[in-house]
Scaffold this active site. Structure first.
Site, mmCIF file in Angstrom:
data_model
loop_
_atom_site.group_PDB
_atom_site.id
_atom_site.type_symbol
_atom_site.label_atom_id
_atom_site.label_comp_id
_atom_site.label_asym_id
_atom_site.label_seq_id
_atom_site.Cartn_x
_atom_site.Cartn_y
_atom_site.Cartn_z
ATOM 1 N N GLU A 160 117.934 96.953 71.621
ATOM 2 C CA GLU A 160 117.578 98.211 72.054
ATOM 3 C C GLU A 160 118.774 99.270 72.128
ATOM 4 O OE1 GLU A 160 114.459 98.978 72.382
ATOM 5 O OE2 GLU A 160 113.858 96.833 71.719
ATOM 6 N N HIS A 163 119.423 101.055 69.226
ATOM 7 C CA HIS A 163 118.631 102.108 68.883
ATOM 8 C C HIS A 163 119.211 103.313 69.638
ATOM 9 C CE1 HIS A 163 115.114 100.368 66.765
ATOM 10 N NE2 HIS A 163 114.929 99.564 67.807
ATOM 11 N N GLU A 208 115.255 98.587 62.172
ATOM 12 C CA GLU A 208 115.020 97.660 62.929
ATOM 13 C C GLU A 208 116.071 96.589 62.290
ATOM 14 O OE1 GLU A 208 112.933 96.699 65.502
ATOM 15 O OE2 GLU A 208 112.503 98.892 65.557
#
Length: 320
Positions: A160, A163, A208
């Protein structure tokens, strides 16, 4: 007499205990430690497919301003209120073990720590949000935590953080709006919407791969990242200890073999076209390959990569 004997035994054992303690600390000091990647920039680990897709999105005029200045303020307040009201904010005094995992991952990836929340939810998942960088946060579902080890939880957190580091949310939100608006226009608009949606899904799948790399850089153990993917594919608290990582990685080889003929390649393309994430075995294979690459080894060997004036976490609303 028994008391004297007892004291004598303790005295004779002290040198041995001291030797054992010294040996223990010597062994601990020899254990491998994780390499902090000071000055790490997103493009140093960004997957080539993600780099290509993101570069194209950056060329869209006004996209960044739309999200950061118009959509960002409202969205951040809404989600901040939702988390404060319905989640548990992790910190030094609240779930300190999770807090330490977050801080270590941020230190390695050279990123300012976002807020971390834990929320009760039966679906194993994690996501993050940050469009202006003022209130970035990560959310972990309790069901995901129940299924993973501490190292695996850190891999999820680092994914995360990837990102955030790559500012993926700057592009995700307006693309969703474009698809919605185009879908309101009959016929021609539907064609445009489907085209944009297809491109968006392809970009998300590329993103991803990048964030799996961030997970590897933080844990510096490819087996940990692959194990997370295996458990997301078919794990539960009851059977997680019985899962076999080698067998799961062998699935990736079988998945690759399907591409040996044109029909197999077409079936794989059709299977993934509507997905926001690559299939787990493919992600595990990708991270296994990158862990063996010279590019990855070079990153770990460079303790300082050229400071980037502090990373600005502005990532985006993402699911695992």
């Amino acid at each position: 007499m028994s008391i004297t004997c007892s004291r004598g035994n303790n005295q004779s054992q002290e040198p041995e205990q001291h030797h054992i303690k010294a040996l223990f600390f010597e062994i601990v000091s020899m254990l491998p430690t994780k390499t902090p990647l000071i000055g790490l920039s997103a493009d140093k680990f960004r997957h080539p497919l993600d780099l290509e897709a993101t570069t194209a999105l950056k060329q869209v005029p006004g996209l960044d301003m739309l999200v950061r200045n118009l959509l960002g303020p409202l969205a951040e307040q809404v989600f901040y209120l939702e988390n404060i009201a319905a989640g548990v904010l992790v910190g030094p005094q609240q779930l300190p073990d999770l807090h330490k995992l977050l801080l270590e991952a941020c230190q390695i990836l050279d990123l300012e720590p976002p807020q971390l929340y834990v929320r009760q939810h039966p679906a194993p998942n994690a996501y993050t949000f940050a469009m202006r960088g003022k209130q970035p946060f990560i959310v972990l579902h309790t069901s995901l935590i129940d299924m993973l080890t501490q190292e695996e939880i850190q891999a999820v957190i680092a994914h995360e953080l990837g990102h955030l580091k790559c500012e993926h949310g700057v592009y995700l939100t307006p693309l969703n709006i474009i698809v919605l608006a185009a879908g309101l226009i009959p016929t021609w608009g539907s064609v445009v919407a489907e085209s944009v949606r297809s491109q968006m899904m392809e970009w998300l799948r590329c993103a991803e791969f990048t964030c799996d790399r961030a997970a590897l850089l933080a844990t510096q153990n490819p087996r940990v990242v692959s194990s997370v993917l295996m458990k997301l594919a078919g794990g539960s608290p009851a059977i997680a200890p019985q899962l076999n990582l080698e067998a799961f990685l062998a699935q990736a080889k079988a998945y690759d073999d399907i591409s040996n003929n044109q029909l197999g390649e077409m079936l794989k393309s059709a299977q993934t076209a509507q997905l926001s994430h690559p299939v787990p075995v493919l992600r595990a294979r990708e991270i296994d390959r990158w862990a063996s690459s010279q590019e990855y080894q070079n990153l770990l060997e460079q303790h300082s990569i050229g400071y980037n004036d502090k990373a600005k976490p502005k990532g985006g609303w993402r699911n695992w």
